[in-house]
Write an enzyme that holds these catalytic residues in place. Sequence first.
Site, PDB file in Angstrom:
ATOM      1  N   ASP A 203     -52.764  50.327 -18.469  1.00  0.00           N
ATOM      2  CA  ASP A 203     -52.340  51.221 -17.382  1.00  0.00           C
ATOM      3  C   ASP A 203     -53.528  52.048 -16.909  1.00  0.00           C
ATOM      4  O   ASP A 203     -54.146  52.745 -17.713  1.00  0.00           O
ATOM      5  CB  ASP A 203     -51.209  52.124 -17.893  1.00  0.00           C
ATOM      6  CG  ASP A 203     -50.816  53.182 -16.877  1.00  0.00           C
ATOM      7  OD1 ASP A 203     -51.023  52.949 -15.664  1.00  0.00           O
ATOM      8  OD2 ASP A 203     -50.297  54.235 -17.305  1.00  0.00           O
TER       9      ASP A 203
ATOM     10  N   ASN B  42     -53.331  54.167 -13.982  1.00  0.00           N
ATOM     11  CA  ASN B  42     -53.011  55.344 -13.157  1.00  0.00           C
ATOM     12  C   ASN B  42     -52.035  56.299 -13.843  1.00  0.00           C
ATOM     13  O   ASN B  42     -51.463  57.180 -13.200  1.00  0.00           O
ATOM     14  CB  ASN B  42     -52.494  54.926 -11.778  1.00  0.00           C
ATOM     15  CG  ASN B  42     -51.184  54.165 -11.878  1.00  0.00           C
ATOM     16  OD1 ASN B  42     -50.738  53.837 -12.982  1.00  0.00           O
ATOM     17  ND2 ASN B  42     -50.567  53.900 -10.749  1.00  0.00           N
TER      18      ASN B  42
ATOM     19  N   ASP C 168     -49.028  56.036 -15.027  1.00  0.00           N
ATOM     20  CA  ASP C 168     -47.561  56.020 -14.855  1.00  0.00           C
ATOM     21  C   ASP C 168     -46.848  55.340 -16.027  1.00  0.00           C
ATOM     22  O   ASP C 168     -45.633  55.154 -16.000  1.00  0.00           O
ATOM     23  CB  ASP C 168     -47.165  55.371 -13.519  1.00  0.00           C
ATOM     24  CG  ASP C 168     -47.521  53.895 -13.453  1.00  0.00           C
ATOM     25  OD1 ASP C 168     -48.173  53.377 -14.405  1.00  0.00           O
ATOM     26  OD2 ASP C 168     -47.156  53.240 -12.455  1.00  0.00           O
TER      27      ASP C 168
ATOM     28  N   ASP D 289     -51.074  47.655 -15.056  1.00  0.00           N
ATOM     29  CA  ASP D 289     -51.252  47.293 -13.652  1.00  0.00           C
ATOM     30  C   ASP D 289     -52.398  46.300 -13.493  1.00  0.00           C
ATOM     31  O   ASP D 289     -53.133  46.016 -14.444  1.00  0.00           O
ATOM     32  CB  ASP D 289     -51.481  48.552 -12.795  1.00  0.00           C
ATOM     33  CG  ASP D 289     -52.384  49.567 -13.495  1.00  0.00           C
ATOM     34  OD1 ASP D 289     -53.513  49.172 -13.861  1.00  0.00           O
ATOM     35  OD2 ASP D 289     -51.966  50.732 -13.684  1.00  0.00           O
TER      36      ASP D 289
ATOM     37  N   ASP E 240     -41.094  28.847 -15.080  1.00  0.00           N
ATOM     38  CA  ASP E 240     -40.000  29.443 -15.839  1.00  0.00           C
ATOM     39  C   ASP E 240     -38.766  28.542 -15.849  1.00  0.00           C
ATOM     40  O   ASP E 240     -38.313  28.096 -14.786  1.00  0.00           O
ATOM     41  CB  ASP E 240     -39.657  30.789 -15.177  1.00  0.00           C
ATOM     42  CG  ASP E 240     -38.778  31.670 -16.035  1.00  0.00           C
ATOM     43  OD1 ASP E 240     -39.240  32.097 -17.101  1.00  0.00           O
ATOM     44  OD2 ASP E 240     -37.631  31.928 -15.628  1.00  0.00           O
TER      45      ASP E 240
ATOM     46  N   GLU F 226     -41.794  25.602 -18.884  1.00  0.00           N
ATOM     47  CA  GLU F 226     -41.090  26.174 -20.037  1.00  0.00           C
ATOM     48  C   GLU F 226     -39.885  25.277 -20.289  1.00  0.00           C
ATOM     49  O   GLU F 226     -38.918  25.293 -19.526  1.00  0.00           O
ATOM     50  CB  GLU F 226     -40.647  27.604 -19.741  1.00  0.00           C
ATOM     51  CG  GLU F 226     -40.114  28.290 -20.987  1.00  0.00           C
ATOM     52  CD  GLU F 226     -39.176  29.438 -20.690  1.00  0.00           C
ATOM     53  OE1 GLU F 226     -38.957  30.259 -21.585  1.00  0.00           O
ATOM     54  OE2 GLU F 226     -38.638  29.522 -19.572  1.00  0.00           O
TER      55      GLU F 226
HETATM   56  O1  ISL Z   1     -34.186  32.074 -25.595  1.00  0.00           O
HETATM   57  C1  ISL Z   1     -33.865  32.822 -24.718  1.00  0.00           C
HETATM   58  C2  ISL Z   1     -32.448  32.922 -24.259  1.00  0.00           C
HETATM   59  O2  ISL Z   1     -31.602  33.256 -25.327  1.00  0.00           O
HETATM   60  C3  ISL Z   1     -34.804  33.723 -24.067  1.00  0.00           C
HETATM   61  O3  ISL Z   1     -35.832  34.152 -24.906  1.00  0.00           O
HETATM   62  C4  ISL Z   1     -35.344  33.296 -22.736  1.00  0.00           C
HETATM   63  O4  ISL Z   1     -34.441  33.765 -21.806  1.00  0.00           O
HETATM   64  C5  ISL Z   1     -35.569  31.830 -22.455  1.00  0.00           C
HETATM   65  O5  ISL Z   1     -36.554  31.393 -23.315  1.00  0.00           O
HETATM   66  C6  ISL Z   1     -35.997  31.638 -20.990  1.00  0.00           C
HETATM   67  O6  ISL Z   1     -37.122  32.422 -20.729  1.00  0.00           O
HETATM   68  C7  ISL Z   1     -37.657  32.632 -19.454  1.00  0.00           C
HETATM   69  O7  ISL Z   1     -36.697  32.894 -18.458  1.00  0.00           O
HETATM   70  C8  ISL Z   1     -35.974  34.123 -18.549  1.00  0.00           C
HETATM   71  C9  ISL Z   1     -36.848  35.332 -18.859  1.00  0.00           C
HETATM   72  O8  ISL Z   1     -36.042  36.410 -19.256  1.00  0.00           O
HETATM   73  C10 ISL Z   1     -37.866  35.040 -19.925  1.00  0.00           C
HETATM   74  O9  ISL Z   1     -38.698  36.147 -20.112  1.00  0.00           O
HETATM   75  C11 ISL Z   1     -38.616  33.812 -19.504  1.00  0.00           C
HETATM   76  O10 ISL Z   1     -39.699  33.507 -20.332  1.00  0.00           O
HETATM   77  C12 ISL Z   1     -35.276  34.301 -17.223  1.00  0.00           C
HETATM   78  O11 ISL Z   1     -36.210  34.227 -16.182  1.00  0.00           O
HETATM   79 CA    CA Z   2     -49.920  51.869 -13.957  1.00  0.00          CA
END
Ligand code: ISL
Ligand code: CA
Length: 555
Positions: free
Chosen positions: A22, A24, A26, A30, A200, A254
């Site tokens: 951080d 600034n 807050d 950042d 994701d 993921e």
């Molecule tokens: O295992 C899980 C669900 O019970 C979580 O740790 C996770 O939600 C899952 O691995 C999916 O993760 C990703 O998408 C989620 C987000 O919250 C996580 O941080 C991300 O890595 C929703 O976008």
């Molecule tokens: Ca900050």
Amino acid sequence: SHGAPWWKEAVVYQIYPRSFNDTNGDGIGDLNGITAKLDYLKTLGVDTIWLSPHFDSPNADNGYDIRDYRKVMSEFGNMDDFDRMLAEMKRRGMRLIIDLVVNHSSDEHQWFVESRKSKDNPYRDYYIWRDGKNGGAPNNYPSFFGGSAWEKDEATGQYYLHYFAKKQPDLNWENPKVRNEVYDVMRFWLDKGVSGFRMDVIPFISKQDGLPDLSPENLAHPEFVYANGPRVHQYLQEMNREVLSHYDALTVGEAFGITFEQAPLFTDARRRELDMIFHFDLVRLDRDGWRKKDWTLPELKAAYAQIDRTGGSHGWNTSFLTNHDNPRTVSHFGDDSPKWRAISAKALATMMLTQRATPFLYQGDELGMTNYPFRGIEDYDDVEVKGQWHDFVESGKVSAEEYLSHLRQTSRDNARTPMQWSAAANGGFTTGKPWLAVNPNYVQINAASQVDESGSIYNHYRRLMEVRRQTPALIHGEFRDLDPTNPKVFAYTRTLDDKRYLVLINFTHETVAYDLPEGLKIATTLLDNGAVQQQVLPGATGVSLQPWQATIYEL
Ligand code: ISL
Ligand code: CA
């Protein structure tokens, strides 16, 4: 070297910007805070950074709920800060990959604001709307963050689908307009100069035809159904054709809900989908949802071997032991008590950086940061915890005590406490009030005390990356587990052409005599983690391994 794509030889460092640095006051990390620490990362030896979401967001899930894909989260700075950060990375020869969160958006995204207005709104089909059934939700899908995956919306009386929080409505990938919007967002950032994406929950983008109810067995683990929609590969191949094939980018999916057998469907280069995925089998080895279970070394080794096999000759893998969703590596797979913390953290680093895969380090692991000493429910911030507390504890299914005893070890917040830069107040993370408490052990565990100390965890990571860069066999070489059932020692070789290396890791607190399999002889020691008391002599066919010793030998 070897004509391999850059991302096979990269070492990636994940930054969770909210908790990094951080500037600034807050209490929230950042982008300028990242720019200020690039020399620290460069010295460590990482060459690629994965930035968790930095986009405009109301932060229902710390940025994994995006309101505007082309805008920087105001708490993190603005686009000028982003451009400067990226330019400073490039100046140091570093690359940046960003987080593509497109299974869902925020409910505050303009598309959803429009979509929910009326059934005939031009954006209605950007999301997944259904009528209720028998006075309830359209089907029995659960959300990962508690309750039903459906939310009834007053304006039209229909329900929308959300696999995660209700502020994270799922996008409708069946709609070609949605797919083209996503491709445009990707081009926008690639044209700015980012070098790829972590995607994701990408296997979830295609929903089951007709959205039938889950069977009772699937209700406990809906990810295996959510990840198996009929058109996920069609969409990923289209994304590759439309966008990725025009850039030199790294893609890592993921792979929540993906089995080992299915992995090559995503990562076999001939299919032109993704470069690599994050398998869950290793980091979730000892888990059943929020529950912690025991694990054994042979199980961990089996996960590594299986992951390696899924790479095959046409794919590639990731190596990681934690991220922002998992407990801290040393607390999880090592021993975070004062006596063993440093040596076990170095042993785990050795394991993770000597796999045939691209390593992904998580911020703070290079310091051996530990889980947080949580007490009550009020110490947690995570949206996932709030939902589970409601579903399991408030419902009376599980006692608060039982839930909390597991959560202490499994909570995502363990990894999200601020970086420990120094022994100054709040670990030097902020001059203000940190958004999440700093682990009180920052006084002992911090970057300032490790950077210049040659025997530190930080410097062990640095040396490991150096050795890896100089030793192609440690990146590309064949992996062979010499002794899969040994409960104390992880012993494996990495072989490329006529070069062969042996990694020995003692996972116990005892000295263990380890005899090499017939015919193997040690030539020299390449690197050890500081546990050895006596160098082994050239020609040795056995080693007396010290507690948590981790050594790379040349054979
Ligand atoms: O295992 C899980 C669900 O019970 C979580 O740790 C996770 O939600 C899952 O691995 C999916 O993760 C990703 O998408 C989620 C987000 O919250 C996580 O941080 C991300 O890595 C929703 O976008
Ligand atoms: Ca900050």
